[in-house]
Design an enzyme around this catalytic site. Structure first.
Site, mmCIF file in Angstrom:
data_model
loop_
_atom_site.group_PDB
_atom_site.id
_atom_site.type_symbol
_atom_site.label_atom_id
_atom_site.label_comp_id
_atom_site.label_asym_id
_atom_site.label_seq_id
_atom_site.Cartn_x
_atom_site.Cartn_y
_atom_site.Cartn_z
ATOM 1 N N TYR A 132 -1.780 -0.774 10.493
ATOM 2 C CA TYR A 132 -1.905 -1.120 9.079
ATOM 3 C C TYR A 132 -0.664 -0.655 8.318
ATOM 4 O O TYR A 132 -0.093 -1.401 7.515
ATOM 5 C CB TYR A 132 -3.159 -0.465 8.497
ATOM 6 C CG TYR A 132 -3.378 -0.734 7.032
ATOM 7 C CD1 TYR A 132 -3.913 -1.940 6.595
ATOM 8 C CD2 TYR A 132 -3.062 0.225 6.070
ATOM 9 C CE1 TYR A 132 -4.123 -2.188 5.248
ATOM 10 C CE2 TYR A 132 -3.266 -0.015 4.729
ATOM 11 C CZ TYR A 132 -3.790 -1.222 4.315
ATOM 12 O OH TYR A 132 -3.988 -1.457 2.988
ATOM 13 N N SER A 172 0.861 -1.174 0.000
ATOM 14 C CA SER A 172 0.000 0.000 0.000
ATOM 15 C C SER A 172 0.898 1.225 0.000
ATOM 16 O O SER A 172 2.068 1.144 0.402
ATOM 17 C CB SER A 172 -0.885 0.013 1.256
ATOM 18 O OG SER A 172 -1.499 1.270 1.463
#
Length: 253
Positions: free
Chosen positions: A157, A144
């Site tokens: 995350y 990501s």
């Protein structure tokens, strides 16, 4: 650009929806045999049905990537069904944070790290021996843009996606001379069911998120799928250990 995928086999984890489903469909459209895996049985079987309806070949295998025995069974099923594994897209992941770092819980940490980091590690751990035995292959892991910088209110995350990039780069160096390439794709905000649930009820927030990307919109799942196929293809034969941002320019700011 030739993809050179004819007769090959691909595995997609997290293939029940979103980026995983789009990539499984894209692999199948190129003539690959595709194994779709997810904990969402209905969604995963739905992806397989879409592939079959389009004339492709696919199989669904349920797997929780955070459990070693299930990952081993998944890889055994891939080989039992198709005899080999040429491309692996380790895409299964979760994001459940809603607060700042000090507000997070141990359960959140364990859940996110269990799927996003341990899951990618386990998948590669059991994919690499298959690829070594057959003389090569390509792996793409979903990271990501949160793995390339900060992600406020998503610190666990972000840490998990930094870890995915670390695993990717390390494996690429370890197995580069064995004709196995390992890369990561780093999406920004993508138009998925998850995004729509989160932002359709708040158009102003959706507009703000779109504005975070210099191109003025969020990404499409098909655009991530195209990047994954490129990284797997022979056209990317000199590309390994790379974290490819597909982000509408977000990381350029």
């Amino acid at each position: 650009m030739s993809m050179s995928f004819s007769g090959k086999v691909a595995l997609v984890t997290g293939g029940a929806a979103g980026i995983g489903r789009a990539t499984a469909l894209a692999f199948a459209a190129e003539g690959l045999q595709v194994v779709v895996s997810d904990v969402d049985v209905a969604g995963g079987e739905g992806t397989v049905q879409l592939i079959r309806d389009a004339g492709g070949e696919a199989t669904f295998v349920r797997c929780d990537v955070s459990r070693d025995t299930e990952v081993q069974a998944l890889m055994a099923q891939v080989v039992a069904s198709y005899g080999r594994l040429d491309y692996a897209f380790n895409n299964a992941g979760i994001e459940i944070e809603k607060g700042k770092l000090a507000d997070g819980s141990e359960d959140e940490f364990d859940a996110i790290m269990g799927v996003n980091v341990k899951g990618v590690w386990l998948c590669m751990k059991h994919q690499l021996p298959i690829m070594l035995a057959q003389g090569g292959g390509a792996i793409v892991n979903t990271a990501s843009i949160a793995g390339l910088g900060a992600a406020p209110k998503m610190s666990i995350y972000a840490a998990s996606k930094h870890a995915v990039i670390g695993l990717t780069k390390s494996a690429a160096v370890e197995y580069g001379k064995k004709k196995i390439r390992v890369n990561a794709v780093c999406p920004a905000v993508i138009d998925t069911d998850m995004f729509r649930r989160a932002y359709e009820a708040d158009p102003k927030k959706a507009e703000f998120v779109a504005g975070m990307h210099p191109v003025g919109r969020i990404g499409k799942v098909e655009e991530i799928a195209a990047a994954v196929l490129y990284l797997c293809s022979d056209a990317a034969g000199f590309t390994t250990g790379h974290a490819l941002a597909v982000d509408g320019g977000a990381t350029a700011i």
